[in-house]
Write a protein that holds these residues in place. Structure first.
Motif: not given
Length: 403
Positions: A91-97
């Motif tokens: 997965a690509r965790e959207a930490v910036g969002e």
């Protein structure tokens, strides 16, 4: 004229220095005593999540600015890759969002860098810091606490704040609750400079091993490997032995990650077994209060140890500003902090067990959960969405049931 309130803070780590800064900015005369002769430059880093950044900003806007300048501010489009040991992206965790949604960024930073920032902030706020001086015990004759120090001196104050860590001397005297609980895994932590993987943040999972990597300042990456193991085994190896054992443990993993670990200097490594304690309802004895790891040591799985210590520091200073009686202020601080930190301790304990994937079945279940949720931690958003105005001062302190 009302006499200026005084405080002794035991411990010059992140919690103690944050408390000293917060109390100093609140107009309290602070003395910090720290057993180490200097603030050591160790290679581990940590993640300041939105709640920790919010607490730093509330302590003083300049502190928040200094922390952002010292670390790596996660951008709005940044993602954290969640991978299996072969390097397959789960997965690509959207930490910036998340930062956009909550209005504050994550800021990964080297631990020693953060301690230096907090040290400077504490000194600028008027705190005296006495290095090479350990707290041996305390007494409260006549209501005011006295700190008994390793050099034979005694410091009296209006308030004693114990930020002396997992094996707190003050906690042992106050609660007598014995040794901390070993959680079944150890931690090897280091840093690398100039890795081609920089600045990508990622988590890579194997059976019984999880490695967390994040960018810090400049072109530095810090990493933490958590390894399922019997207690004492990995610390006994020393730094060079632990690095060699880790490389053996991840042989066959995604090669760029193995190369990153291989390039680390053993001298930068920290190797420690992971412990926590069961939450307790009492952190206060008269005018003595626990803070940070002394109050609520927790597994690092959710990265909340430093963040909750910063929260503690702000709430403690605010309580002492809000009440005329220091004892009432400490009870108010305890009331505002106990429930939240207890929940985080238990969340972190559960998440840490999941992260390890100690068996093949557990490892597959962990990876499937990351793939389906797109997140490393199940409760992250609920935990990091904290602001000082959500922790309003109590109008009537709840009486302590402690010692």
């Amino acid at each position: 004229m009302t006499a200026r309130l005084t405080a002794v803070v035991a411990g010059g780590g992140i919690g103690g220095l944050a408390a000293a800064a917060a109390l100093g900015h609140a107009g309290i005369a602070v003395t910090v005593v720290e057993r180490a002769a200097r603030i050591a430059d160790v290679g581990s880093g940590l993640m300041l999540y939105q709640n920790g950044v919010a607490a730093a900003d509330a302590i003083d806007a300049r502190l928040g600015e200094r922390i952002r300048a010292a670390g790596h501010v996660v951008g709005p489009d940044d993602v954290r890759l969640l991978m299996d040991s072969a390097g397959t992206v789960l997965a690509r965790e959207a930490v910036g969002e998340v930062g956009v949604r909550l209005g504050l960024p994550q800021v990964p930073v080297l631990r020693a860098t953060l301690q230096n920032v907090l040290f400077q902030e504490a000194v600028d706020a008027g705190a005296e810091v006495r290095l090479g001086t350990a707290l041996r015990g305390y007494a409260q004759d006549g209501g005011r606490p006295s700190a008994h120090l390793s050099d034979g001196s005694i410091l009296e104050s209006d308030v004693l704040v114990a930020a002396d860590g997992l094996n707190s001397v003050v906690r042992a005297a106050m609660l007598g609750d014995g040794p901390p609980r070993y959680l079944g895994y150890t931690s090897v932590r280091g840093r690398v400079v100039g890795s081609p993987l920089h600045p990508q943040a990622f988590v890579i999972n194997g059976q019984g091993v999880q490695i967390f990597v994040a960018p810090a300042d400049g072109d530095t990456l810090y990493w933490t490997a958590k390894i399922t193991a019997p207690p004492g085994e990995w610390p006994a190896m020393g730094q060079e032995g632990a690095l060699a054992a880790l490389l053996e443990r991840i042989a066959g993993w995604h090669e760029p990650v193995a190369d990153m670990i291989r390039s680390a200097s053993p001298a930068d490594l920290a190797v420690t077994d992971i412990h926590d304690r069961d939450p307790v309802p009492c952190w206060v004895d008269g005018r003595v209060a626990l803070l940070g790891d002394a109050a609520h040591p927790m597994a690092p799985a959710m990265g909340q140890g430093a963040n909750t210590a910063l929260e503690d520091a702000y709430v403690l200073a605010r309580s002492l500003r809000s009440y005329d009686d220091p004892g009432e202020a400490l009870i108010a601080y305890q009331t505002q902090r106990v429930e939240r930190t207890a929940a985080i301790v238990l969340h972190s304990r559960r998440q840490g067990a999941v992260d390890q994937g100690a068996s093949r079945t557990e490892a597959a279940s962990r990876d499937d959960a990351m793939r389906s949720s797109g997140r490393k931690d199940a409760a992250t958003l609920e935990v990091v969405d904290w602001r000082p105005d959500k922790d309003v001062p109590c109008s009537k302190p709840v009486a302590s049931s402690g010692t």
